[in-house]
Design an enzyme around this catalytic site. Structure first.
Site, short mmCIF file in Angstrom:
data_model
loop_
_atom_site.label_atom_id
_atom_site.label_comp_id
_atom_site.label_asym_id
_atom_site.label_seq_id
_atom_site.Cartn_x
_atom_site.Cartn_y
_atom_site.Cartn_z
N GLY A 265 0.80 -1.21 0.00
CA GLY A 265 0.00 0.00 0.00
C GLY A 265 0.84 1.27 0.00
O GLY A 265 1.91 1.33 -0.61
N HIS A 266 0.34 2.27 0.71
CA HIS A 266 0.90 3.62 0.66
C HIS A 266 2.30 3.70 1.28
O HIS A 266 3.23 4.19 0.66
CB HIS A 266 -0.06 4.56 1.40
CG HIS A 266 0.25 6.01 1.29
ND1 HIS A 266 0.27 6.69 0.11
CD2 HIS A 266 0.55 6.93 2.26
CE1 HIS A 266 0.56 7.96 0.32
NE2 HIS A 266 0.74 8.13 1.62
#
Length: 291
Positions: A265-266
Site C-alpha cells: 500500500g501507501h
C-alpha cells in the site's frame, strides 16, 4: 564486522522555524547525498529503517516539515505547501548542500517538486515512492479529498476523521498483504504528533491547500521533460489514494525511468524495505556513473 551507521539528530533555525532533522554520517566524506522528504501524517522517523540500511554508504538527510514531527514553529505560522517548500529550501541552504538525489513520498512530492523548479541544479536524481504528480494518479477518494473546502459545512469534519488513530492506522495497513510486517510504532508515533496542540489545525490548513499542488502538475511535468533527471520509481500499487496509474504516468515524461510496482500500500517502506533498499543502492551507484 556489522556495518551500523552513525545517525545524528539535530535542529537548525530557518526563518523562525526550529527544523528538526536526522542525518547519517557515512564512511566516506564524498558519499552521495540523499534528501528524504516524508509524507502525511508522518515525519522523518518514517525513514529510520532505510537510514539504518544504507546510512553507512550515503549521507541521508531527513527533515521534519513545519507542523510535523519534532519541528517547532512560531505562533502565527501560515501553513501551506508553498511555505513548507520555503522552509525546506532554507533548510537545504543552511546545511550547505548543493546537489543531491531527492526521495519524494506523498507530501514530499509537492514539497520536492517546488524545490526542483526553483533550483534545477540541486537535483542529481529522483526517487519517487507514491509521490503523485499526475491527474491519473488521483483515486476517487483523493479527488473527493482535494475538493474539500473550508467554507463548506462538514468538510472540516471529513479531514478531522483522517486525523484519528483509526485513520492513521488505516493509512499504514490498507493494501498491505502481510500486516505482520508493519510495525505499529509508525502510526503510534504519528498519532502522538497529530495530537499535539495546534497540529490538527495545521493539517486542516494543508488539506484545504492541497488543490494548489494539482494545479501545478503541468509545471512539474514540464520540469521533468525538460531536465530528465535519472529517476527510480518504487510504488505500492494498492495505495488507496495514489493508485498505480500515477506511477506509470511518470514514464510519459521520463521514458528512461526505472519503474518497480510493489504488492503493498501507501507506506511501502514499512513492509517492502528489503526490496526497496537494494533498488535504491543500485540506482545511486548508476546515477554516479558518467553518462
Amino acid at each position: 564486522m556489522v556495518a551500523v551507521p552513525r545517525i545524528e539528530h539535530r535542529h537548525v533555525e530557518v526563518d523562525g522555524v526550529r527544523v528538526f532533522y536526522r542525518e547519517t554520517v557515512p564512511d566516506r566524506a564524498d558519499a552521495p547525498v540523499l534528501l528524504l522528504l516524508h509524507g502525511f501524517p508522518s515525519a522523518s522517523h518514517q525513514f529510520r529503517r532505510l537510514m539504518d540500511a544504507l546510512g553507512t554508504q550515503y549521507r541521508m538527510i531527513a527533515p521534519d516539515y513545519p507542523g510535523f514531527g519534532h519541528t517547532a514553529v512560531p505562533e502565527g505560522f501560515t501553513y501551506s505547501f508553498e511555505r513548507l517548500a520555503d522552509i525546506t529550501e532554507g533548510f537545504v541552504q543552511r546545511l550547505g548542500v548543493e546537489r543531491f538525489i531527492m526521495y519524494v513520498f506523498d507530501f514530499g512530492a509537492p514539497v520536492g517538486f517546488r524545490l526542483a523548479v526553483r533550483h534545477p541544479s540541486w537535483i542529481a536524481g529522483l526517487i519517487v515512492q507514491n509521490g503523485n504528480a499526475y491527474a491519473e494518479g488521483l483515486s476517487e477518494a483523493a479527488r473527493s479529498f482535494i475538493a474539500l473546502r473550508p467554507d463548506v459545512p462538514g468538510d472540516a469534519d471529513v479531514v478531522r476523521s483522517l486525523l484519528t488513530l483509526d485513520g492513521t492506522r488505516g493509512q499504514y495497513l490498507t493494501g498491505v498483504n502481510e500486516p505482520a510486517l508493519v510495525a505499529p510504532d509508525g502510526w503510534t508515533l504519528d498519532q502522538h504528533f497529530l495530537d499535539l496542540p495546534g497540529r490538527r489545525e495545521a493539517q486542516l490548513a494543508l488539506a484545504f491547500d492541497y488543490h494548489t499542488n494539482v494545479e501545478r502538475y503541468p509545471a512539474w511535468q514540464e520540469w521533468l521533460r525538460t531536465h530528465t533527471p535519472p529517476t527510480l520509481i518504487v510504488w505500492g500499487r494498492h495505495d488507496p489514494f495514489f493508485p498505480e496509474p500515477g506511477a506509470r504516468a511518470y514514464l510519459r515524461d521520463l521514458p528512461s525511468a526505472s519503474l518497480h510496482l510493489l504488492d503493498t500500500g501507501h507506506f511501502a517502506l514499512e513492509d517492502r524495505l528489503p526490496e526497496i533498499a537494494p533498488l535504491i543502492a543500485k540506482f545511486v551507484t548508476a546515477t554516479r556513473q558518467p553518462s
